[in-house]
Write a protein that holds these residues in place. Structure first.
Motif, PDB file in Angstrom:
ATOM      1  N   ARG A 162    -101.058  18.456  51.728  1.00 33.48           N
ATOM      2  CA  ARG A 162    -100.151  19.156  50.814  1.00 33.48           C
ATOM      3  C   ARG A 162    -100.479  20.641  50.611  1.00 33.48           C
ATOM      4  N   THR A 163    -101.540  21.150  51.197  1.00 33.52           N
ATOM      5  CA  THR A 163    -101.847  22.575  51.061  1.00 33.52           C
ATOM      6  C   THR A 163    -100.843  23.390  51.873  1.00 33.52           C
ATOM      7  N   PRO A 164    -100.156  24.371  51.283  1.00 35.28           N
ATOM      8  CA  PRO A 164     -99.202  25.186  52.039  1.00 35.28           C
ATOM      9  C   PRO A 164     -99.872  25.885  53.224  1.00 35.28           C
ATOM     10  N   ASP A 165     -99.246  25.759  54.381  1.00 34.68           N
ATOM     11  CA  ASP A 165     -99.802  26.287  55.627  1.00 34.68           C
ATOM     12  C   ASP A 165     -98.822  27.267  56.245  1.00 34.68           C
ATOM     13  N   PRO A 166     -99.181  28.554  56.361  1.00 31.28           N
ATOM     14  CA  PRO A 166     -98.256  29.548  56.932  1.00 31.28           C
ATOM     15  C   PRO A 166     -97.808  29.212  58.358  1.00 31.28           C
ATOM     16  N   GLU A 167     -98.651  28.511  59.112  1.00 36.03           N
ATOM     17  CA  GLU A 167     -98.271  28.177  60.487  1.00 36.03           C
ATOM     18  C   GLU A 167     -97.018  27.314  60.532  1.00 36.03           C
ATOM     19  N   ARG A 168     -96.739  26.617  59.438  1.00 36.48           N
ATOM     20  CA  ARG A 168     -95.532  25.790  59.396  1.00 36.48           C
ATOM     21  C   ARG A 168     -94.265  26.658  59.398  1.00 36.48           C
ATOM     22  N   LEU A 169     -94.349  27.890  58.919  1.00 34.58           N
ATOM     23  CA  LEU A 169     -93.195  28.796  58.997  1.00 34.58           C
ATOM     24  C   LEU A 169     -92.897  29.130  60.457  1.00 34.58           C
ATOM     25  N   LEU A 170     -93.945  29.329  61.230  1.00 37.49           N
ATOM     26  CA  LEU A 170     -93.758  29.575  62.659  1.00 37.49           C
ATOM     27  C   LEU A 170     -93.188  28.323  63.329  1.00 37.49           C
ATOM     28  N   GLY A 171     -93.676  27.165  62.882  1.00 37.22           N
ATOM     29  CA  GLY A 171     -93.122  25.919  63.394  1.00 37.22           C
ATOM     30  C   GLY A 171     -91.649  25.780  63.064  1.00 37.22           C
ATOM     31  N   ALA A 172     -91.247  26.225  61.873  1.00 36.52           N
ATOM     32  CA  ALA A 172     -89.838  26.166  61.482  1.00 36.52           C
ATOM     33  C   ALA A 172     -88.983  27.013  62.415  1.00 36.52           C
ATOM     34  N   TYR A 173     -89.474  28.209  62.762  1.00 35.41           N
ATOM     35  CA  TYR A 173     -88.726  29.067  63.679  1.00 35.41           C
ATOM     36  C   TYR A 173     -88.521  28.375  65.022  1.00 35.41           C
ATOM     37  N   PHE A 174     -89.599  27.875  65.608  1.00 37.56           N
ATOM     38  CA  PHE A 174     -89.495  27.329  66.958  1.00 37.56           C
ATOM     39  C   PHE A 174     -88.728  26.004  66.992  1.00 37.56           C
ATOM     40  N   HIS A 175     -88.866  25.176  65.970  1.00 42.03           N
ATOM     41  CA  HIS A 175     -88.072  23.950  65.921  1.00 42.03           C
ATOM     42  C   HIS A 175     -86.584  24.266  65.721  1.00 42.03           C
ATOM     43  N   SER A 176     -86.282  25.269  64.900  1.00 40.93           N
ATOM     44  CA  SER A 176     -84.891  25.687  64.702  1.00 40.93           C
ATOM     45  C   SER A 176     -84.307  26.236  65.994  1.00 40.93           C
ATOM     46  N   ALA A 177     -85.080  27.090  66.665  1.00 46.69           N
ATOM     47  CA  ALA A 177     -84.600  27.699  67.910  1.00 46.69           C
ATOM     48  C   ALA A 177     -84.369  26.643  68.984  1.00 46.69           C
ATOM     49  N   ALA A 178     -85.285  25.665  69.082  1.00 46.43           N
ATOM     50  CA  ALA A 178     -85.132  24.611  70.080  1.00 46.43           C
ATOM     51  C   ALA A 178     -83.911  23.744  69.778  1.00 46.43           C
ATOM     52  N   THR A 179     -83.685  23.452  68.490  1.00 49.27           N
ATOM     53  CA  THR A 179     -82.510  22.665  68.105  1.00 49.27           C
ATOM     54  C   THR A 179     -81.223  23.392  68.468  1.00 49.27           C
ATOM     55  N   LEU A 180     -81.136  24.667  68.104  1.00 47.94           N
ATOM     56  CA  LEU A 180     -79.937  25.450  68.408  1.00 47.94           C
ATOM     57  C   LEU A 180     -79.718  25.563  69.910  1.00 47.94           C
ATOM     58  N   ASN A 181     -80.802  25.725  70.660  1.00 48.97           N
ATOM     59  CA  ASN A 181     -80.687  25.846  72.112  1.00 48.97           C
ATOM     60  C   ASN A 181     -80.094  24.572  72.711  1.00 48.97           C
ATOM     61  N   TYR A 182     -80.551  23.413  72.245  1.00 54.05           N
ATOM     62  CA  TYR A 182     -80.034  22.161  72.793  1.00 54.05           C
ATOM     63  C   TYR A 182     -78.594  21.922  72.357  1.00 54.05           C
ATOM     64  N   VAL A 183     -78.273  22.254  71.110  1.00 54.92           N
ATOM     65  CA  VAL A 183     -76.893  22.104  70.637  1.00 54.92           C
ATOM     66  C   VAL A 183     -75.947  22.943  71.494  1.00 54.92           C
ATOM     67  N   ARG A 184     -76.311  24.199  71.730  1.00 53.08           N
ATOM     68  CA  ARG A 184     -75.457  25.061  72.553  1.00 53.08           C
ATOM     69  C   ARG A 184     -75.308  24.493  73.969  1.00 53.08           C
ATOM     70  N   SER A 185     -76.402  23.973  74.504  1.00 59.79           N
ATOM     71  CA  SER A 185     -76.379  23.477  75.882  1.00 59.79           C
ATOM     72  C   SER A 185     -75.452  22.277  76.034  1.00 59.79           C
ATOM     73  N   ILE A 186     -75.572  21.298  75.146  1.00 58.07           N
ATOM     74  CA  ILE A 186     -74.752  20.093  75.320  1.00 58.07           C
ATOM     75  C   ILE A 186     -73.294  20.347  74.959  1.00 58.07           C
ATOM     76  N   LEU A 187     -73.029  21.277  74.038  1.00 59.83           N
ATOM     77  CA  LEU A 187     -71.635  21.626  73.764  1.00 59.83           C
ATOM     78  C   LEU A 187     -71.010  22.306  74.974  1.00 59.83           C
ATOM     79  N   ALA A 188     -71.789  23.163  75.647  1.00 57.02           N
ATOM     80  CA  ALA A 188     -71.283  23.842  76.837  1.00 57.02           C
ATOM     81  C   ALA A 188     -71.031  22.864  77.977  1.00 57.02           C
ATOM     82  N   GLU A 189     -71.759  21.745  77.983  1.00 59.65           N
ATOM     83  CA  GLU A 189     -71.614  20.749  79.040  1.00 59.65           C
ATOM     84  C   GLU A 189     -70.549  19.703  78.733  1.00 59.65           C
ATOM     85  N   GLY A 190     -69.835  19.848  77.614  1.00 64.38           N
ATOM     86  CA  GLY A 190     -68.724  18.949  77.333  1.00 64.38           C
ATOM     87  C   GLY A 190     -69.037  17.800  76.402  1.00 64.38           C
TER      88      GLY A 190
END
Length: 484
Positions: A162-190
Motif C-alpha cells: 500500500r505504500t505509494p510508488d512513483p514507478e506505478r505512474l510510469l506503469g500507468a503510461y505504458f499500460h495506457s499506451a499499449a491498450t490504445l495501440n491495440y484498440v487502434r490496431s484491431i479497429l483498423a483491421e475490421g
C-alpha cells in the motif's frame, strides 16, 4: 467563488492561446483534494520528468473530432455511450479483456443506433482509469490501520503493497499506451465491421417473452446490414464508395478517465498545434481524449478545477446531490466561459430516491445560464448497496428506475438526456443483481472480481442497451431526432 474572478477569456502570446492566468502548473497554488503523499519526492520528480518526455498517446485532431461529436450530442443530433471499469487494473491490459470490453460497447452502440436512428458517440472508461478517489485515506485490515487502495497507478491492492510508488505512474503510461495501440490496431483491421455483429448470444435471458423481443431487434439489425450489402453498400468496395461507407466497418472509440492525480496529468499536458487553426497552439491533455472531474474534487477554488479550466479536451463533471444549482453555474462559467456546445458533459449521479429532488433544479439552472451541455445519466454510483453476501452490489431495477426518471424529468423541463454512463465489463462477472439473467444475491460471490465498485456484466450491459433502444424507437419521430 463566482465566474467573474476566474475568466476563461483567452490571452494570446505570439501564437499561443491559453486561458487567462493559466499554465499547466497554476493548479499547484490551489488546495488539492485526494492528494497522494509520496514518501520519496525525488523519485516522484524523476518519474514525472520522464513521463513529460514521452510521446503523446492521443493527438489534437482526435480530441477535436470528439469535441465535434459531443457538440452534436448536446444539440440532440447524436447519443453518448460511455462505459468501462470502475477502476482499471494493469492486468486488464491484455488481449482478452480489451476485446471483451470493445465488443460489449460496440454491440450496445449498434442497438442504440437502431433504436434512435442517430449516431452514437462511444467513450470507453479505458486506457487510463487506474486511480480511484477514496472517502478515507486509510482502512482497517485484520485489526490494523493501513493505507487505502488508491488504484494501480498509486499502490497495490494487496495489503502489504500500500505504500505509494512513483514507478506505478510510469506503469500507468505504458499500460495506457499499449491498450490504445491495440484498440487502434484491431479497429483498423475490421473488429467493428457491422457486417458481423458477432456472437449475439441471448440464452442468458430467462424470460422467453423478453428473449423474443431482444431476438427481434437482433434479427432486424442483421436484416438491415444484409440488405445494405445486397444493394452494393459494401464497405469492402474500392474507391469513393469505400470511403463513403467507411462507417460500416470502422468506428471511433475514444478513451477517458477521471483526472485525479494532477502531477500525472500535468506531465501529459502539452502545447500543440490547433488542428482547426494551425497558426495557433493550445494546451491539450495528450494522455486521453476525454477527462472528468469527480464529485469529490470539484471545489470552485480547488486545484482540479484550476487545472481543468485550461485544457482543450472535452471534460466531464460528476453532478450529485451535494451540487447546489448556483454552484453548478459558477463551475460551468469557470470551465467554459465561452459556452461552447459539447465542451462540458454533466454526468448526473443522484440515486434512485434523489433524482426527483435534485435534477430539476440543475436543469433549470443550466438552461438559465445559456450553457449548452451534454446531459448524461450515471445510474450506477448513487445506487450502491451492501448485499446479504457481504459485498457491495447494485440492483438493475434501481439502475433502470434512475435512468427512466432522468429521461422523464428532462422531457418535462424541455431538456433532453443526451447519453448514459455505465460501469461495466465485457466479462461474465457476478457483481450486480437482477437483469434478464435474473442474477440473485446468493450468486454474487461466484465471480465477484471488482477491486472497487460493482460493474454490469456483459449480459446486463446489453439489457440496458435493449431497454434504451426500445424506448428510443417508441419516441422517435419522422425527423429521426430522439426526443427524451
Amino acid at each position: 467563488m463566482t465566474s467573474s474572478s476566474r475568466s476563461m477569456t483567452p490571452s494570446i502570446s505570439g501564437n499561443i492561446v491559453a486561458a487567462e492566468g493559466w499554465t499547466p502548473t497554476s493548479w499547484q497554488s490551489k488546495p488539492v483534494k485526494q492528494d497522494v503523499d509520496y514518501p520519496d519526492q525525488a523519485h516522484l520528480n524523476k518519474v514525472l520528468e520522464k513521463i513529460g518526455r514521452l510521446p503523446p498517446m492521443v493527438v489534437p485532431g482526435e480530441i477535436h473530432r470528439l469535441r465535434q461529436q459531443l457538440a452534436d450530442v448536446a444539440q440532440g443530433k447524436a447519443f453518448l455511450l460511455q462505459g468501462g471499469d470502475c477502476a482499471e487494473l494493469f492486468d486488464y491490459c491484455s488481449q482478452g479483456p480489451i476485446e471483451a470490453k470493445l465488443k460489449v460497447l460496440l454491440q450496445m452502440s449498434l442497438v442504440l443506433i437502431w433504436g434512435a436512428r442517430m449516431p452514437v458517440v462511444r467513450i470507453a472508461r479505458m486506457a487510463g482509469q487506474y486511480a480511484k478517489p477514496r472517502s478515507k485515506p486509510t482502512e482497517m485490515h485484520e485489526g490494523e490501520e493501513i493505507l487505502s487502495y488508491r488504484g494501480d497507478n498509486v499502490n497495490g491492492y494487496d495489503p502489504s503493497d500500500r505504500t505509494p510508488d512513483p514507478e506505478r505512474l510510469l506503469g500507468a503510461y505504458f499500460h495506457s499506451a499499449a491498450t490504445l495501440n491495440y484498440v487502434r490496431s484491431i479497429l483498423a483491421e475490421g473488429f467493428a465491421d457491422l457486417h458481423h455483429p458477432s456472437n449475439w448470444n441471448l440464452h442468458h435471458v430467462k424470460s422467453s417473452t423478453l428473449r423474443q423481443e431482444y431476438q427481434t431487434i437482433v434479427d432486424r439489425l442483421t436484416d438491415a446490414l444484409d440488405f445494405m450489402q445486397t444493394i452494393g453498400a459494401d464497405p469492402n468496395a474500392n474507391g469513393a464508395q469505400a470511403s463513403a461507407l467507411n462507417a460500416l466497418n470502422t468506428v471511433d472509440i475514444f478513451a477517458s478517465h477521471e483526472g485525479l492525480l494532477l502531477e500525472y496529468e500535468q506531465a501529459l499536458t502539452r502545447l500543440m498545434t490547433d488542428p482547426v487553426n494551425p497558426t495557433q497552439q493550445k494546451y491539450y491533455n495528450v494522455g486521453t481524449h476525454f477527462i472528468w472531474i469527480g464529485d469529490r474534487t470539484r471545489q470552485l477554488d480547488g486545484a482540479h478545477v484550476e487545472y481543468f479550466r485550461g485544457i482543450e479536451n472535452p471534460i466531464g463533471v460528476k453532478c450529485g446531490p451535494s451540487m447546489k444549482p448556483d454552484e453548478l453555474v459558477d463551475l460551468l462559467n469557470i470551465l467554459d466561459a465561452d459556452k461552447r456546445p459539447g465542451k462540458i458533459t454533466l454526468i448526473t449521479r443522484y440515486g434512485v430516491d434523489q433524482v426527483d429532488k435534485y435534477l430539476p433544479g440543475h436543469i433549470k439552472a443550466v438552461q438559465a445560464s445559456g450553457h449548452v451541455v451534454v446531459w448524461a445519466c450515471d445510474p450506477m454510483h448513487g445506487n450502491t448497496k451492501q448485499s446479504v453476501s457481504g459485498v457491495k452490489t447494485r440492483h438493475l431495477l434501481d439502475i433502470t428506475r434512475e435512468l427512466s426518471q432522468a429521461i422523464r424529468i428532462h422531457k418535462q423541463y424541455g431538456s433532453h438526456l443526451g447519453g448514459v454512463h455505465f460501469e461495466l465489463t465485457g466479462d461474465r462477472v457476478t457483481e450486480c443483481v437482477g437483469g434478464s439473467m435474473e442474477l440473485m444475491d446468493a450468486e454474487l460471490l461466484e465471480r465477484y472480481e471488482t477491486h472497487c465498485d460493482p460493474r454490469l456484466n456483459y449480459e446486463q450491459a446489453l439489457d440496458m442497451a435493449f431497454l434504451i433502444a426500445k424506448y428510443q424507437e417508441k419516441q422517435r419521430g419522422f425527423s429521426g431526432v430522439m426526443s427524451l
